[in-house]
Scaffold this active site. Structure first.
Site, PDB file in Angstrom:
ATOM      1  N   SER A  66     -94.347 -20.334 -24.018  1.00  0.00           N
ATOM      2  CA  SER A  66     -95.110 -21.490 -23.509  1.00  0.00           C
ATOM      3  C   SER A  66     -94.712 -21.954 -22.117  1.00  0.00           C
ATOM      4  O   SER A  66     -95.409 -22.790 -21.540  1.00  0.00           O
ATOM      5  CB  SER A  66     -94.996 -22.664 -24.467  1.00  0.00           C
ATOM      6  OG  SER A  66     -95.910 -22.490 -25.499  1.00  0.00           O
ATOM      7  N   LYS A  69     -97.309 -21.730 -19.640  1.00  0.00           N
ATOM      8  CA  LYS A  69     -98.337 -22.780 -19.495  1.00  0.00           C
ATOM      9  C   LYS A  69     -98.188 -23.506 -18.157  1.00  0.00           C
ATOM     10  O   LYS A  69     -99.163 -24.002 -17.599  1.00  0.00           O
ATOM     11  CB  LYS A  69     -98.250 -23.766 -20.668  1.00  0.00           C
ATOM     12  CG  LYS A  69     -98.636 -23.134 -22.018  1.00  0.00           C
ATOM     13  CD  LYS A  69     -98.480 -24.113 -23.171  1.00  0.00           C
ATOM     14  CE  LYS A  69     -99.152 -23.660 -24.453  1.00  0.00           C
ATOM     15  NZ  LYS A  69     -98.367 -22.780 -25.293  1.00  0.00           N
ATOM     16  N   TYR A 190    -104.249 -15.433 -22.173  1.00  0.00           N
ATOM     17  CA  TYR A 190    -103.252 -16.413 -22.630  1.00  0.00           C
ATOM     18  C   TYR A 190    -102.066 -15.712 -23.301  1.00  0.00           C
ATOM     19  O   TYR A 190    -100.899 -16.002 -23.007  1.00  0.00           O
ATOM     20  CB  TYR A 190    -103.925 -17.416 -23.592  1.00  0.00           C
ATOM     21  CG  TYR A 190    -102.934 -18.268 -24.340  1.00  0.00           C
ATOM     22  CD1 TYR A 190    -102.367 -19.385 -23.732  1.00  0.00           C
ATOM     23  CD2 TYR A 190    -102.533 -17.929 -25.641  1.00  0.00           C
ATOM     24  CE1 TYR A 190    -101.423 -20.159 -24.404  1.00  0.00           C
ATOM     25  CE2 TYR A 190    -101.589 -18.690 -26.309  1.00  0.00           C
ATOM     26  CZ  TYR A 190    -101.038 -19.800 -25.689  1.00  0.00           C
ATOM     27  OH  TYR A 190    -100.093 -20.551 -26.347  1.00  0.00           O
ATOM     28  N   TYR A 242     -93.725 -30.952 -26.291  1.00  0.00           N
ATOM     29  CA  TYR A 242     -94.655 -31.177 -27.405  1.00  0.00           C
ATOM     30  C   TYR A 242     -94.529 -32.579 -27.979  1.00  0.00           C
ATOM     31  O   TYR A 242     -94.356 -33.536 -27.229  1.00  0.00           O
ATOM     32  CB  TYR A 242     -94.452 -30.107 -28.489  1.00  0.00           C
ATOM     33  CG  TYR A 242     -94.417 -28.726 -27.933  1.00  0.00           C
ATOM     34  CD1 TYR A 242     -95.500 -28.235 -27.207  1.00  0.00           C
ATOM     35  CD2 TYR A 242     -93.313 -27.914 -28.085  1.00  0.00           C
ATOM     36  CE1 TYR A 242     -95.484 -26.969 -26.670  1.00  0.00           C
ATOM     37  CE2 TYR A 242     -93.292 -26.636 -27.547  1.00  0.00           C
ATOM     38  CZ  TYR A 242     -94.379 -26.172 -26.834  1.00  0.00           C
ATOM     39  OH  TYR A 242     -94.344 -24.933 -26.306  1.00  0.00           O
ATOM     40  N   VAL A 260     -91.329 -20.909 -27.362  1.00  0.00           N
ATOM     41  CA  VAL A 260     -90.761 -20.463 -28.638  1.00  0.00           C
ATOM     42  C   VAL A 260     -89.917 -19.188 -28.515  1.00  0.00           C
ATOM     43  O   VAL A 260     -89.288 -18.774 -29.480  1.00  0.00           O
ATOM     44  CB  VAL A 260     -91.826 -20.282 -29.754  1.00  0.00           C
ATOM     45  CG1 VAL A 260     -92.415 -21.599 -30.186  1.00  0.00           C
ATOM     46  CG2 VAL A 260     -92.905 -19.293 -29.336  1.00  0.00           C
TER      47      VAL A 260
END
Ligand code: GLN
Length: 307
Positions: A66, A69, A190, A242, A260
């Site tokens: 992530s 991102k 992605y 998050y 992760v």
């Protein structure tokens, strides 16, 4: 603070984070991620002048997950501008898990959860998925000041086989008009971006470029537009960890982003970038030892940006 003192304080912080060894589980919903050694550990700190300290497993390549991102967001903002990007994705944190479909009403809550990053991926320019992905790879190489950025094909294949939730999110976003291009292609990009293989120094270098307002660490080149850096850091502070982002920001006090794969990057504006790597995660998907180490580093090196 000179680099020798930083190194000593970092050593102390690492020592005190040893009590978290063995706590938490590696991610296994992407089967390939369960094959890494759960007790891998490393930390890199790169100052905005390029001086650095590297500790632990500095040669291990792990998947960026992530943390990609952040890259997706930067490229989408550069390619399309903030009006377009924020007409498609929100700016607010969410209490839901990173891969939940729930924070989507008319658009995804923010660009640092899966739905938001799938959306920013849909905004990256390029003739096809290959061209878009090679632009992403180039960006990672450019920002990390390194050519040795790899694609972890096993991680990619493993996620593609099991990513029903992200496929659902992509199709849902397409159905409500947020994604305008082919949903399978967007999902492919992605997942490819999540499967980029990096090491702690490369990620800490990217973090240091962000800490340097987007300038290369030799000060010669503006690698990311300053306005894009400001938006990215604000969103990392608000949403980077998050559903734990608020608590984490209070405890640690600087913008961060976890993945992760077990890494966390942290940006201390004007000072340095940090990357921790320790694959055992908590229930939010954040590295447990990494988080605790950053808490400790924040205190011992006096890095909280709010005081
Ligand atoms: N590839 C992962 C996923 O989409 C990334 C999630 C993460 O790092 N939190 O589930």
């Amino acid at each position: 603070m000179n680099i020798k003192t930083i190194e000593e304080k970092l050593d102390d912080a690492i020592l005190s984070s040893k009590k978290y060894i063995g706590i938490g589980e590696v991610a296994s919903y992407i089967p390939e991620l369960a094959n890494v050694d759960a007790d891998n550990f490393g930390v890199a700190l790169v100052k905005t002048n390029g001086e650095m300290v590297l500790k632990g497993d500095k040669d291990i390549k792990f998947s960026i997950q992530s943390i990609s991102k952040v890259i997706d967001l930067i490229i989408a903002l550069e390619d399309r501008g903030k009006e377009k990007v924020f007409s498609k994705v929100g700016m607010e944190p969410t209490e839901y898990k990173f891969n939940s479909i729930r924070p989507i009403s008319d658009r995804a809550a923010n660009p640092l959860i899966n739905a938001g990053a799938i959306t920013t991926c849909s905004l990256i320019k390029g003739a096809d998925v290959d061209e878009k992905f090679s632009r992403v790879m180039e960006k990672v190489k450019n920002l990390s000041n390194s050519k040795d950025i790899v694609f972890l094909e096993e991680v990619y294949n493993s996620e593609m086989k099991t990513t029903d939730i992200n496929r659902s999110i992509a199709y849902y976003l397409k159905s409500i008009g947020i994604i305008e291009n082919n949903a399978d292609d967007v999902l492919d990009l992605y997942v490819r971006n999540c499967s980029i293989g990096v090491d702690i120094k490369q990620l800490a270098w990217i973090a240091a470029v962000l800490a340097n307002g987007g300038k290369s660490l030799d000060g010669k080149e503006q690698l990311i537009d300053k306005e894009v850096v400001k938006i990215t850091l604000a969103l990392m502070a608000a949403c980077g960890m998050y559903e734990e982002s608020g608590k984490y920001l209070i405890e640690v006090g600087f913008p961060s982003k976890s993945g992760v794969g077990g890494a966390i990057i942290a940006i201390i504006p004007g000072k340095c970038g940090v990357c921790t790597y320790s694959p055992r995660l908590d229930k939010s998907g954040n590295s447990i030892r990494g988080k605790e180490l950053l808490k400790e580093i924040s205190q011992t090196l006096d890095l909280n940006i709010f005081i």
